[in-house]
Design a protein around this motif. Structure first.
Motif, PDB file in Angstrom:
ATOM      1  N   PHE A 167       0.835  -1.199   0.000  1.00  0.00           N
ATOM      2  CA  PHE A 167       0.000   0.000   0.000  1.00  0.00           C
ATOM      3  C   PHE A 167       0.869   1.249   0.000  1.00  0.00           C
ATOM      4  N   ALA A 168       1.878   1.271   0.857  1.00  0.00           N
ATOM      5  CA  ALA A 168       2.782   2.421   0.923  1.00  0.00           C
ATOM      6  C   ALA A 168       3.559   2.584  -0.378  1.00  0.00           C
ATOM      7  N   ALA A 169       3.973   1.469  -0.974  1.00  0.00           N
ATOM      8  CA  ALA A 169       4.701   1.536  -2.245  1.00  0.00           C
ATOM      9  C   ALA A 169       3.815   2.088  -3.357  1.00  0.00           C
ATOM     10  N   THR A 170       2.543   1.725  -3.353  1.00  0.00           N
ATOM     11  CA  THR A 170       1.611   2.237  -4.353  1.00  0.00           C
ATOM     12  C   THR A 170       1.446   3.735  -4.219  1.00  0.00           C
ATOM     13  N   LEU A 171       1.307   4.209  -2.983  1.00  0.00           N
ATOM     14  CA  LEU A 171       1.178   5.647  -2.765  1.00  0.00           C
ATOM     15  C   LEU A 171       2.446   6.387  -3.169  1.00  0.00           C
ATOM     16  N   LYS A 172       3.590   5.823  -2.841  1.00  0.00           N
ATOM     17  CA  LYS A 172       4.868   6.459  -3.180  1.00  0.00           C
ATOM     18  C   LYS A 172       5.062   6.510  -4.697  1.00  0.00           C
ATOM     19  N   HIS A 173       4.711   5.415  -5.391  1.00  0.00           N
ATOM     20  CA  HIS A 173       4.839   5.389  -6.844  1.00  0.00           C
ATOM     21  C   HIS A 173       3.944   6.447  -7.486  1.00  0.00           C
ATOM     22  N   SER A 174       2.746   6.575  -6.981  1.00  0.00           N
ATOM     23  CA  SER A 174       1.819   7.571  -7.516  1.00  0.00           C
ATOM     24  C   SER A 174       2.354   8.987  -7.288  1.00  0.00           C
ATOM     25  N   GLU A 175       2.931   9.211  -6.124  1.00  0.00           N
ATOM     26  CA  GLU A 175       3.494  10.527  -5.833  1.00  0.00           C
ATOM     27  C   GLU A 175       4.675  10.837  -6.759  1.00  0.00           C
ATOM     28  N   GLN A 176       5.535   9.855  -6.958  1.00  0.00           N
ATOM     29  CA  GLN A 176       6.677  10.050  -7.857  1.00  0.00           C
ATOM     30  C   GLN A 176       6.214  10.289  -9.299  1.00  0.00           C
ATOM     31  N   MET A 177       5.187   9.558  -9.704  1.00  0.00           N
ATOM     32  CA  MET A 177       4.657   9.731 -11.053  1.00  0.00           C
ATOM     33  C   MET A 177       4.031  11.111 -11.218  1.00  0.00           C
ATOM     34  N   SER A 178       3.371  11.605 -10.186  1.00  0.00           N
ATOM     35  CA  SER A 178       2.779  12.941 -10.229  1.00  0.00           C
ATOM     36  C   SER A 178       3.854  14.010 -10.357  1.00  0.00           C
ATOM     37  N   GLU A 179       4.921  13.862  -9.586  1.00  0.00           N
ATOM     38  CA  GLU A 179       6.030  14.821  -9.668  1.00  0.00           C
ATOM     39  C   GLU A 179       6.666  14.787 -11.052  1.00  0.00           C
ATOM     40  N   ALA A 180       6.831  13.588 -11.589  1.00  0.00           N
ATOM     41  CA  ALA A 180       7.425  13.464 -12.925  1.00  0.00           C
ATOM     42  C   ALA A 180       6.517  14.070 -13.986  1.00  0.00           C
TER      43      ALA A 180
END
Length: 96
Positions: free
Chosen positions: A39-52
């Motif tokens: 769950f935490a990895a999914t949230l982190k990936h989404s955040e990184q994708m948003s920044e990118a």
């Protein structure tokens, strides 16, 4: 020795291990831990994708896909939380 006290002692001896941790159920704790990490990895990936995506380094399609996965993960977490709260409230309503 009275038969009632002997039976009580035997029942106590049988029930005593129920209060101790069972090493056979350690897999359940590990399963929950991995679920929370996913769950935490999914949230982190989404955040990184948003920044990118904000800097123009990510494909908009990948951003939408990451946000959809995050939305699904959060909705699932909310449903599980609601079920846990509901079960807790049901336990509180039980007569003692």
């Amino acid at each position: 020795m009275d038969i009632r006290s002997l039976t009580a002692a035997q029942n106590y001896a049988v029930a005593r291990p129920a209060t101790q941790a069972d090493p056979d159920h350690a897999g359940m704790a590990q399963g929950l831990r991995s679920t929370f990490q996913d769950f935490a990895a999914t949230l982190k990936h989404s955040e990184q994708m948003s920044e990118a995506a904000m800097t123009g380094q990510a494909d908009p399609h990948a951003l939408v896909q990451a946000l959809a996965q995050t939305e699904l993960a959060v909705e699932t977490a909310v449903i599980v939380r609601n079920k846990v709260v509901e079960a807790y409230q049901e336990i509180l309503r039980m007569p003692v």
